[in-house]
Scaffold this motif. Structure first.
Motif, PDB file in Angstrom:
ATOM      1  N   ASP A  79       0.799  -1.226   0.000  1.00 19.84           N
ATOM      2  CA  ASP A  79       0.000   0.000   0.000  1.00 19.84           C
ATOM      3  C   ASP A  79       0.830   1.272   0.000  1.00 19.84           C
ATOM      4  OD1 ASP A  79      -2.715  -1.287   0.434  1.00 19.84           O
ATOM      5  OD2 ASP A  79      -1.558  -2.141   2.089  1.00 19.84           O
ATOM      6  N   LYS A  80       1.942   1.261   0.734  1.00 16.62           N
ATOM      7  CA  LYS A  80       2.709   2.497   0.847  1.00 16.62           C
ATOM      8  C   LYS A  80       4.141   2.177   1.248  1.00 16.62           C
ATOM      9  CE  LYS A  80       0.840   3.386   5.533  1.00 16.62           C
ATOM     10  NZ  LYS A  80       1.956   3.181   6.415  1.00 16.62           N
ATOM     11  N   ALA A  81       4.968   3.207   1.304  1.00 11.98           N
ATOM     12  CA  ALA A  81       6.370   2.978   1.650  1.00 11.98           C
ATOM     13  C   ALA A  81       6.918   4.084   2.515  1.00 11.98           C
ATOM     14  CB  ALA A  81       7.204   2.850   0.378  1.00 11.98           C
ATOM     15  N   VAL A  82       7.943   3.724   3.272  1.00 13.57           N
ATOM     16  CA  VAL A  82       8.695   4.701   4.053  1.00 13.57           C
ATOM     17  C   VAL A  82      10.154   4.573   3.640  1.00 13.57           C
ATOM     18  CG1 VAL A  82       9.445   5.366   6.371  1.00 13.57           C
ATOM     19  CG2 VAL A  82       7.081   4.597   5.994  1.00 13.57           C
ATOM     20  N   HIS A  83      10.748   5.695   3.289  1.00 12.80           N
ATOM     21  CA  HIS A  83      12.142   5.711   2.832  1.00 12.80           C
ATOM     22  C   HIS A  83      12.969   6.534   3.820  1.00 12.80           C
ATOM     23  CE1 HIS A  83      15.084   6.647  -0.757  1.00 12.80           C
ATOM     24  NE2 HIS A  83      15.687   6.106   0.284  1.00 12.80           N
ATOM     25  N   VAL A  84      13.878   5.873   4.507  1.00 13.46           N
ATOM     26  CA  VAL A  84      14.781   6.610   5.394  1.00 13.46           C
ATOM     27  C   VAL A  84      15.968   7.067   4.557  1.00 13.46           C
ATOM     28  CG1 VAL A  84      16.124   6.612   7.516  1.00 13.46           C
ATOM     29  CG2 VAL A  84      14.071   5.176   7.343  1.00 13.46           C
ATOM     30  N   LEU A  85      16.081   8.360   4.403  1.00 15.31           N
ATOM     31  CA  LEU A  85      17.036   8.946   3.469  1.00 15.31           C
ATOM     32  C   LEU A  85      17.771  10.085   4.158  1.00 15.31           C
ATOM     33  CD1 LEU A  85      17.988   9.407   0.471  1.00 15.31           C
ATOM     34  CD2 LEU A  85      15.972  10.837   0.192  1.00 15.31           C
ATOM     35  N   ASP A  86      19.079   9.961   4.253  1.00 12.24           N
ATOM     36  CA  ASP A  86      19.853  11.016   4.905  1.00 12.24           C
ATOM     37  C   ASP A  86      21.319  10.838   4.519  1.00 12.24           C
ATOM     38  OD1 ASP A  86      19.234  12.690   7.922  1.00 12.24           O
ATOM     39  OD2 ASP A  86      21.209  12.651   6.956  1.00 12.24           O
ATOM     40  N   SER A  92      27.252   3.425   6.956  1.00 12.81           N
ATOM     41  CA  SER A  92      26.733   2.825   8.196  1.00 12.81           C
ATOM     42  C   SER A  92      27.082   1.341   8.302  1.00 12.81           C
ATOM     43  CB  SER A  92      25.204   2.970   8.260  1.00 12.81           C
ATOM     44  OG  SER A  92      24.842   4.316   8.416  1.00 12.81           O
ATOM     45  N   CYS A  93      27.413   0.898   9.509  1.00 12.97           N
ATOM     46  CA  CYS A  93      27.631  -0.523   9.776  1.00 12.97           C
ATOM     47  C   CYS A  93      26.285  -1.165  10.122  1.00 12.97           C
ATOM     48  CB  CYS A  93      28.619  -0.695  10.931  1.00 12.97           C
ATOM     49  SG  CYS A  93      28.005  -0.049  12.504  1.00 12.97           S
ATOM     50  N   VAL A 100      18.715   2.526  13.107  1.00 11.69           N
ATOM     51  CA  VAL A 100      17.875   3.404  12.279  1.00 11.69           C
ATOM     52  C   VAL A 100      16.568   2.705  11.896  1.00 11.69           C
ATOM     53  CG1 VAL A 100      17.759   4.621  10.070  1.00 11.69           C
ATOM     54  CG2 VAL A 100      19.883   4.659  11.412  1.00 11.69           C
ATOM     55  N   LEU A 101      16.684   1.448  11.452  1.00 16.84           N
ATOM     56  CA  LEU A 101      15.470   0.731  11.041  1.00 16.84           C
ATOM     57  C   LEU A 101      14.546   0.515  12.245  1.00 16.84           C
ATOM     58  CD1 LEU A 101      16.942  -1.794   8.445  1.00 16.84           C
ATOM     59  CD2 LEU A 101      15.452   0.164   7.973  1.00 16.84           C
ATOM     60  N   ALA A 102      15.131   0.233  13.405  1.00 17.60           N
ATOM     61  CA  ALA A 102      14.296   0.045  14.601  1.00 17.60           C
ATOM     62  C   ALA A 102      13.593   1.353  14.962  1.00 17.60           C
ATOM     63  CB  ALA A 102      15.146  -0.455  15.769  1.00 17.60           C
ATOM     64  N   ALA A 103      14.304   2.464  14.812  1.00 13.93           N
ATOM     65  CA  ALA A 103      13.686   3.757  15.110  1.00 13.93           C
ATOM     66  C   ALA A 103      12.531   4.038  14.151  1.00 13.93           C
ATOM     67  CB  ALA A 103      14.728   4.868  15.037  1.00 13.93           C
ATOM     68  N   GLY A 212      25.877  11.510  14.420  1.00 14.01           N
ATOM     69  CA  GLY A 212      27.139  10.940  14.894  1.00 14.01           C
ATOM     70  C   GLY A 212      27.066   9.460  15.245  1.00 14.01           C
ATOM     71  N   GLU A 213      25.828   8.932  15.367  1.00  9.17           N
ATOM     72  CA  GLU A 213      25.665   7.518  15.716  1.00  9.17           C
ATOM     73  C   GLU A 213      25.664   6.623  14.487  1.00  9.17           C
ATOM     74  OE1 GLU A 213      22.369   6.781  18.612  1.00  9.17           O
ATOM     75  OE2 GLU A 213      22.064   8.935  18.415  1.00  9.17           O
ATOM     76  N   VAL A 214      25.619   7.222  13.293  1.00 11.13           N
ATOM     77  CA  VAL A 214      25.495   6.416  12.070  1.00 11.13           C
ATOM     78  C   VAL A 214      26.590   6.813  11.077  1.00 11.13           C
ATOM     79  CG1 VAL A 214      22.995   6.207  12.366  1.00 11.13           C
ATOM     80  CG2 VAL A 214      23.922   8.072  10.973  1.00 11.13           C
ATOM     81  N   GLY A 215      26.542   6.200   9.897  1.00  9.64           N
ATOM     82  CA  GLY A 215      27.493   6.545   8.843  1.00  9.64           C
ATOM     83  C   GLY A 215      28.920   6.229   9.261  1.00  9.64           C
ATOM     84  N   PHE A 216      29.869   6.851   8.589  1.00 10.63           N
ATOM     85  CA  PHE A 216      31.280   6.629   8.937  1.00 10.63           C
ATOM     86  C   PHE A 216      31.544   7.064  10.377  1.00 10.63           C
ATOM     87  CE2 PHE A 216      32.028   6.896   4.243  1.00 10.63           C
ATOM     88  CZ  PHE A 216      32.546   5.613   4.118  1.00 10.63           C
ATOM     89  N   ALA A 217      30.908   8.190  10.772  1.00 12.73           N
ATOM     90  CA  ALA A 217      31.152   8.753  12.100  1.00 12.73           C
ATOM     91  C   ALA A 217      30.833   7.756  13.207  1.00 12.73           C
ATOM     92  CB  ALA A 217      30.326  10.023  12.277  1.00 12.73           C
TER      93      ALA A 217
END
Ligand code: FAD
Ligand code: AMP
Lengths: 258, 319
Positions: A79-86, A92-93, A100-103, A212-217
């Motif tokens: 029906d619909k979608a959610v895209h986490v984009l940043d 990210s590891c 992120v997905l849990a959030a 700071g909790e995600v990505g390379f950082a």
């Protein structure tokens, strides 16, 4: 039943793949597709929706171009979608991805979360349990069969010796292998309809996750180098002249296998 | 010397799996190996001799219905508590479905980095991992916490080094979330005499060229003569020739035996994904242009229905 399907965009496993200069998966030049196992997850969700009603939502964390895969997933019927984009998510590891997905799942109120058992790029096979761990819900993983009876879920999970039957109440995370069903092809109608289906974009700030909790950082592991494996050089090739079997055993014997 | 925790994998009738012996062998290069056994009552005692033979200095036992009757979560909780208590130099787990799942939960609980499908791990924490169907070799390390690594079966040769471990029972404090997924039945499907696919030192696989389920007897016969396991390509599985759990490749098992024999398999990239790191590769295919020959150390261009029976006969003669 309110179902969320986790869908990842990956480089096509049938083409050459590599890591980019910054040691992340090369996605720029790759032919990017829906992670194959996730198509089985979508199919399973749609079958449950057909039998029990409710809504199916696609959840993807990925760069801008993941939109193509989201539309493709929607064309199968969700029906619909959610895209986490940043932009901060780049690099990210798995530990951060699960955060992120849990959030994002925290905002979606799912009874059932269906994922592929593994992705073909990372092949880590850990996200479903990591997410369940963070959400404090059950994880029924590696399903080759799923039955839904009211709020009770039961799976068959293949093991080396046979299979296990595992059961839990909703809410739960289920992950599936390709033995579970045969994914449908999107119909023309489905493809047209998908263009109009709502896709909500969420940034890290919307999820209360710090950049700071995600990505390379925020990565908890790091690739220090990568190299192409030197191609195996083909060895000896002989045409069977009526003695191919004997010649084969000769080789096996010279290598001490016989 | 700091402890290195090794998650033990064993069969339900208490036979230590080969990958566990490989992990103990690797652990000895990193510190003092401690084996962690999770399972039904009596598991640790039944496994102790073998674990000691391969250098386990200590055995931690997490036994009983709570651990054994639920999917992975209780094991991860017990392991996380143990890590906090003994502060090991590293945690090694088998890179199998369950090993990876436990490792994933452990990494989240400890907010610690995770390395999967590792084939080498040095004392300074650098892991080698094949990526993308073995096309790329990656070196990586954990940057937060200790190395938590899942190690691929057949990545090293297990060697004995006798120790006499004491067994310490773990006190396990579970939360309600740990016991949500209940294992209500375990069904043994087929347990033949062949070695397990991912652990076997010889694998003989059949593809679409084998033609039928019946003809897979040829593949099985050659595997048995070589003491090997049987594998199959996806086309063979999809055609119903052989069960899915024997599929080798991108969406099947990854194998890395000493010897891999491909019979009637073209060698598509997704098949290579599961066998390309095998030490020696042999192929029989009637198409001289089949891509499998690009990686075969020895290839026979010919009809497998002629070549394989002749080879089997020849092996029997030599025995
Ligand atoms: C997302 C995705 C994931 C995939 N995952 C996997 C996977 O995990 N594992 C996998 O194997 N494949 C996988 N595939 C499929 C893969 O692309 C190939 O289709 C498959 O490996 C082909 O199997 P095959 O070699 O047995 O069949 P074919 O490609 O049909 O080859 C059969 C071969 O047998 C030879 N042959 C026929 N008769 C004889 C004879 N009498 N004697 C000798 N040789 C003979 C032919 O010359 C031919 O080379 C995947 C595909 C996709 C898209
Ligand atoms: N970035 C992502 N976005 C959405 N789902 C994901 C993502 N990464 C992994 N998943 C889901 O988790 C499953 C297992 O992935 P992995 O643990 O990476 O092998 C995939 O099949 C997806 O269903």
């Amino acid at each position: 039943m309110n179902i969320v399907v986790l869908v990842k965009q990956v480089p096509d496993s049938g083409s050459e793949r590599n890591l980019a200069g910054d040691n992340t998966v090369e996605r720029q030049s790759a032919n990017n597709v829906i992670n194959e196992m996730d198509e089985y997850a979508i199919e399973e969700a749609l079958k449950i929706q057909e039998a029990h009603g409710g809504e199916v939502t696609i959840l993807t964390m990925g760069p801008e171009r993941a939109t193509e895969s989201i539309r493709k997933a929607l064309s199968m019927g969700p029906d619909k979608a959610v895209h986490v984009l940043d932009d901060a998510l780049h690099g990210s590891c798995a530990v951060a991805t699960s955060k992120v997905l849990a959030a994002a799942l925290g905002t979606l109120n799912a009874d059932l979360i269906i994922a592929g058992a593994e992705s073909t790029d990372g092949r880590v096979q850990v996200l479903p349990h990591m997410i369940a761990e963070r959400l404090g819900v059950a994880a029924l993983t590696g399903a080759r069969k799923l039955t839904v009876d009211g709020g009770t879920l039961t799976i068959e999970r293949q093991t080396e010796e046979g299979y296990e039957v595992v059961t839990a109440a909703t809410p739960a995370v289920v992950s599936v292998w390709d033995t579970i069903n045969e994914p449908r092809y999107p119909s023309f109608k489905g493809i047209m309809a998908a263009k109009k289906k709502p896709v909500q974009t969420l940034a890290l700030a919307d999820l209360g996750v710090d950049a700071g909790e995600v990505g390379f950082a925020g990565a908890s592991s790091e690739v220090v180098e990568h190299a192409k494996r030197p191609a195996r050089s083909g060895g000896q090739k002989v045409a069977d002249d009526g003695n191919g079997g004997v010649a084969l055993v000769e080789f096996l014997s010279s290598e001490k296998f016989v | 010397m700091a402890e290195v925790l090794v998650l033990v994998e064993a069969t339900r009738d208490f036979a230590v799996k080969k990958v566990t012996l490989e992990l103990l062998t690797l652990a000895r290069t990193l510190g003092s190996p401690s084996a962690v056994v999770f399972g039904a009552d009596g598991a640790a005692a039944a496994l102790a001799d073998k674990l000691g033979e391969y250098g386990a200095e200590k055995i931690y036992a997490g036994e009983g219905a709570e651990i054994d009757g639920h999917l992975v979560a209780p094991k991860a909780t017990a392991l996380a508590d143990l890590v906090k208590r003994v502060q090991p130099a590293a945690v090694l787990l088998p890179s199998t479905q369950e090993g990876k799942e436990i490792a994933g939960r452990l990494a989240v609980k400890l907010d610690n980095g995770l390395l999967t499908d590792v084939v080498e791990l040095t004392a300074d924490g650098i892991a080698t991992q094949p990526a993308f169907a073995g096309q790329v070799v990656v070196k990586s390390k954990v940057t937060r916490g200790i190395p938590i690594a899942t190690v691929r079966p057949n990545s090293l040769t297990p060697t004995p080094a006798a120790a006499s471990p004491q067994v310490e029972a773990l006190e396990i404090a579970l939360t309600p979330a740990d016991t949500l997924a209940k294992v209500v039945d375990r069904v043994v499907e087929q347990k033949g005499s062949r070695p397990e696919l991912t652990e076997a030192s010889v694998v003989v696989s059949g593809g679409r060229g084998v033609g039928s389920g019946d003809n897979f007897k040829l593949v099985e016969e050659l595997a048995d003569l070589l003491g090997g396991a049987v594998g199959a390509s996806r086309a063979a599985v999809d055609s119903g020739f052989y069960p899915h759990q024997f599929q080798v490749g991108q969406t099947g098992k990854t194998v890395s035996p000493q010897l891999y024999i491909a019979l009637g398999i073209s060698g598509a990239i997704q098949h290579r994904a599961g066998m390309q790191t095998s030490k020696t590769i042999v192929a029989v295919n009637k198409d001289a242009e089949a891509p499998i020959f690009e990686l075969a150390d020895y290839g026979v261009v010919g009809d497998l229905f002629k070549v394989v029976p002749q080879a089997a006969e020849e092996i029997r003669k030599r025995k």
